[in-house]
Design a protein around this motif. Structure first.
Motif, PDB file in Angstrom:
ATOM      1  N   SER A 117       0.848  -1.201   0.000  1.00 24.41           N
ATOM      2  CA  SER A 117       0.000   0.000   0.000  1.00 24.41           C
ATOM      3  C   SER A 117       0.872   1.235   0.000  1.00 24.41           C
ATOM      4  O   SER A 117       2.040   1.196   0.383  1.00 24.41           O
ATOM      5  CB  SER A 117      -0.921   0.029   1.222  1.00 24.41           C
ATOM      6  OG  SER A 117      -0.180   0.375   2.387  1.00 24.41           O
ATOM      7  N   LYS A 138      -3.651   5.186   2.898  1.00 18.63           N
ATOM      8  CA  LYS A 138      -4.809   4.495   3.453  1.00 18.63           C
ATOM      9  C   LYS A 138      -5.434   3.556   2.426  1.00 18.63           C
ATOM     10  O   LYS A 138      -5.681   3.941   1.288  1.00 18.63           O
ATOM     11  CB  LYS A 138      -5.853   5.512   3.914  1.00 18.63           C
ATOM     12  CG  LYS A 138      -7.144   4.907   4.450  1.00 18.63           C
ATOM     13  CD  LYS A 138      -6.935   4.144   5.740  1.00 18.63           C
ATOM     14  CE  LYS A 138      -8.246   3.611   6.293  1.00 18.63           C
ATOM     15  NZ  LYS A 138      -8.042   2.798   7.515  1.00 18.63           N
ATOM     16  N   THR A 165      -8.430   0.123   2.092  1.00 19.60           N
ATOM     17  CA  THR A 165      -9.527  -0.623   2.711  1.00 19.60           C
ATOM     18  C   THR A 165      -9.300  -2.100   2.484  1.00 19.60           C
ATOM     19  O   THR A 165      -9.208  -2.553   1.332  1.00 19.60           O
ATOM     20  CB  THR A 165     -10.879  -0.207   2.103  1.00 19.60           C
ATOM     21  OG1 THR A 165     -11.083   1.188   2.346  1.00 19.60           O
ATOM     22  CG2 THR A 165     -12.022  -1.011   2.708  1.00 19.60           C
ATOM     23  N   ASP A 207     -10.373  -8.532  11.657  1.00 16.00           N
ATOM     24  CA  ASP A 207      -9.822  -7.316  11.057  1.00 16.00           C
ATOM     25  C   ASP A 207      -8.297  -7.362  10.979  1.00 16.00           C
ATOM     26  O   ASP A 207      -7.629  -6.326  10.906  1.00 16.00           O
ATOM     27  CB  ASP A 207     -10.256  -6.088  11.858  1.00 16.00           C
ATOM     28  CG  ASP A 207      -9.678  -6.081  13.280  1.00 16.00           C
ATOM     29  OD1 ASP A 207      -9.162  -7.125  13.728  1.00 16.00           O
ATOM     30  OD2 ASP A 207      -9.748  -5.022  13.934  1.00 16.00           O
ATOM     31  N   GLN A 228      -6.740  -5.484   7.987  1.00 15.50           N
ATOM     32  CA  GLN A 228      -6.913  -4.035   8.116  1.00 15.50           C
ATOM     33  C   GLN A 228      -5.954  -3.473   9.157  1.00 15.50           C
ATOM     34  O   GLN A 228      -5.350  -2.404   8.954  1.00 15.50           O
ATOM     35  CB  GLN A 228      -8.360  -3.701   8.494  1.00 15.50           C
ATOM     36  CG  GLN A 228      -8.674  -2.205   8.460  1.00 15.50           C
ATOM     37  CD  GLN A 228      -8.640  -1.645   7.053  1.00 15.50           C
ATOM     38  OE1 GLN A 228      -9.447  -2.023   6.213  1.00 15.50           O
ATOM     39  NE2 GLN A 228      -7.695  -0.742   6.784  1.00 15.50           N
ATOM     40  N   ARG A 229      -5.792  -4.168  10.278  1.00 10.94           N
ATOM     41  CA  ARG A 229      -4.843  -3.718  11.300  1.00 10.94           C
ATOM     42  C   ARG A 229      -3.431  -3.630  10.738  1.00 10.94           C
ATOM     43  O   ARG A 229      -2.699  -2.671  10.996  1.00 10.94           O
ATOM     44  CB  ARG A 229      -4.852  -4.667  12.506  1.00 10.94           C
ATOM     45  CG  ARG A 229      -6.164  -4.744  13.272  1.00 10.94           C
ATOM     46  CD  ARG A 229      -5.964  -5.397  14.637  1.00 10.94           C
ATOM     47  NE  ARG A 229      -5.091  -6.558  14.637  1.00 10.94           N
ATOM     48  CZ  ARG A 229      -5.505  -7.824  14.524  1.00 10.94           C
ATOM     49  NH1 ARG A 229      -6.806  -8.087  14.377  1.00 10.94           N
ATOM     50  NH2 ARG A 229      -4.649  -8.814  14.560  1.00 10.94           N
ATOM     51  N   ASP A 251      -3.209  -0.639   8.429  1.00 16.87           N
ATOM     52  CA  ASP A 251      -3.313   0.628   9.149  1.00 16.87           C
ATOM     53  C   ASP A 251      -2.040   0.972   9.904  1.00 16.87           C
ATOM     54  O   ASP A 251      -1.724   2.153  10.108  1.00 16.87           O
ATOM     55  CB  ASP A 251      -4.482   0.585  10.137  1.00 16.87           C
ATOM     56  CG  ASP A 251      -5.840   0.651   9.445  1.00 16.87           C
ATOM     57  OD1 ASP A 251      -5.886   0.963   8.241  1.00 16.87           O
ATOM     58  OD2 ASP A 251      -6.856   0.364  10.117  1.00 16.87           O
ATOM     59  N   THR A 252      -1.316  -0.058  10.350  1.00 20.25           N
ATOM     60  CA  THR A 252      -0.083   0.184  11.104  1.00 20.25           C
ATOM     61  C   THR A 252       1.161   0.079  10.218  1.00 20.25           C
ATOM     62  O   THR A 252       2.275   0.040  10.727  1.00 20.25           O
ATOM     63  CB  THR A 252       0.031  -0.803  12.284  1.00 20.25           C
ATOM     64  OG1 THR A 252      -0.128  -2.156  11.802  1.00 20.25           O
ATOM     65  CG2 THR A 252      -1.042  -0.532  13.324  1.00 20.25           C
ATOM     66  N   ASN A 253       0.943   0.040   8.894  1.00 20.50           N
ATOM     67  CA  ASN A 253       2.045   0.071   7.927  1.00 20.50           C
ATOM     68  C   ASN A 253       3.077  -1.022   8.174  1.00 20.50           C
ATOM     69  O   ASN A 253       4.294  -0.779   8.213  1.00 20.50           O
ATOM     70  CB  ASN A 253       2.721   1.444   7.928  1.00 20.50           C
ATOM     71  CG  ASN A 253       1.731   2.554   7.657  1.00 20.50           C
ATOM     72  OD1 ASN A 253       0.935   2.472   6.735  1.00 20.50           O
ATOM     73  ND2 ASN A 253       1.761   3.591   8.481  1.00 20.50           N
TER      74      ASN A 253
END
Length: 334
Positions: free
Chosen positions: A121, A124, A126, A272, A275-276, A279-281
């Motif tokens: 990614s 951000k 999804t 999730d 996603q976690r 979100d935390t790269n």
């Protein structure tokens, strides 16, 4: 890390936060099933090599994380399935021999075959929703023009050494590759935001245009990216190659050009977890089986190697074969 950064840069505008999650998935099963293109059919027309959770079956309609008891991937919350066609060597006498996969020598040497999987990614994204599935590529393609017009970032690397990067081709390499052949598949990174599947398993996703998702597919999703190392080294004796000097490899669906390259994905992360991680790269060390991601639980390569399934289709896949498994019209080599 250069090849990882280039891949990540291709999916979205550059920003400081980026995930480069990279991990090994050992071989789960080599099986003639295809729950996407040939859902419910057993056996499916051609052979696949599969990694991931042990719920792989002819339909994949179940709640995958709740039913799986193991995964061949090192993140223990990833019960997704990732699969591609299987590679065969066609000898000068016309017989076929299946080519094995082997562990990526950049950190995953002890893996029992399978694939290296990435989730990339820039900014951000999804994560996929339960039931999400997609394919990339088209097994009927036989020209570079067809492949380039529709798909991006799918290629072959003739490995002089495990470190080889560059010199990619859209077709099978036409010379012996000292360290094997690496095949890379990258999926689209834009989603329509509604459908977890589509009739062709592709229309609900799209590639970005100018680093932006199109209005029809406005939601940015992680880029799923496979690297598969095929052990073509036992077949480097050119006296066994076709007498006309052409390259000897063929996909299990009969494509001797390589342009029919394709891959399949069924999402199966628990809760999730993905996603976690995005979100935390989260990222990974290139030369070790170590995911730098405190939010994810992981297992060793030895543990991942233990997650296997027996093929449901009983057929001979070893040794020299007079025809490709399936022997269907599509499987005729062209």
């Amino acid at each position: 890390m250069r090849f990882l950064l280039l891949a990540a840069a291709a999916i979205a505008p550059a920003v400081e936060a980026a995930a480069t999650l990279r991990f090994s998935c050992s071989e789960l099963v080599v099986e003639r099933l295809d729950p996407l293109v040939n859902s419910g059919m057993s056996p499916s027309p051609h052979l696949h090599q599969v990694v991931g959770g042990n719920t792989f079956n002819a339909t994949m309609l179940e709640d995958i994380p709740s039913l799986a008891t193991c995964t061949s991937c090192t993140p223990t919350e990833d019960f997704s399935n990732y699969w591609t066609a299987t590679l065969f060597f066609r000898a000068r006498n016309g017989t076929f021999h299946r080519v094995n996969t082997f562990g990526n020598e950049l950190g995953f040497t002890s893996a029992h075959g399978g694939q290296t999987v990435y989730y990339l990614s820039s900014g951000k994204v999804t994560a996929f929703k339960p039931g999400f599935r997609m394919t990339v590529g088209d097994p009927t393609f036989r020209t570079a023009k067809q492949l380039q017009a529709k798909y991006k970032y799918m290629d072959f690397t003739c490995l002089a050494t495990p470190m080889t990067r560059g010199g990619q081709t859209l077709n099978f390499p036409n010379k012996p590759c000292a360290a094997g052949i690496m095949i890379s598949l990258r999926f689209p990174t834009c989603w329509d935001g509604t459908n977890v599947d589509s009739p062709d398993h592709q229309s609900h996703v799209a590639y970005p245009a100018g680093n932006r998702c199109p209005s029809t597919h406005p939601v940015t999703i992680p880029q799923v990216f496979y690297e598969t190392y095929w052990d073509t080294r036992p077949f480097n004796d050119k006296s066994q190659w076709p007498a006309d000097g052409s390259q000897p490899f063929v996909w299990s669906f009969g494509d001797a050009t390589g342009y029919g390259i394709h891959g399949d994905y069924v999402f199966g992360w628990k809760g999730d977890a993905l996603q976690r991680a995005m979100d935390t790269n989260c990222n990974s060390d290139l030369f070790a089986n170590r995911i730098n991601c405190p939010t994810l639980k992981t297992q060793s390569l030895d543990q991942a190697n233990k997650c296997t399934m027996k093929p449901s289709v009983k057929e001979n896949l070893d040794g020299w074969l007079t025809e490709l498994p399936g022997a269907c019209p599509l499987c005729k080599t062209v």
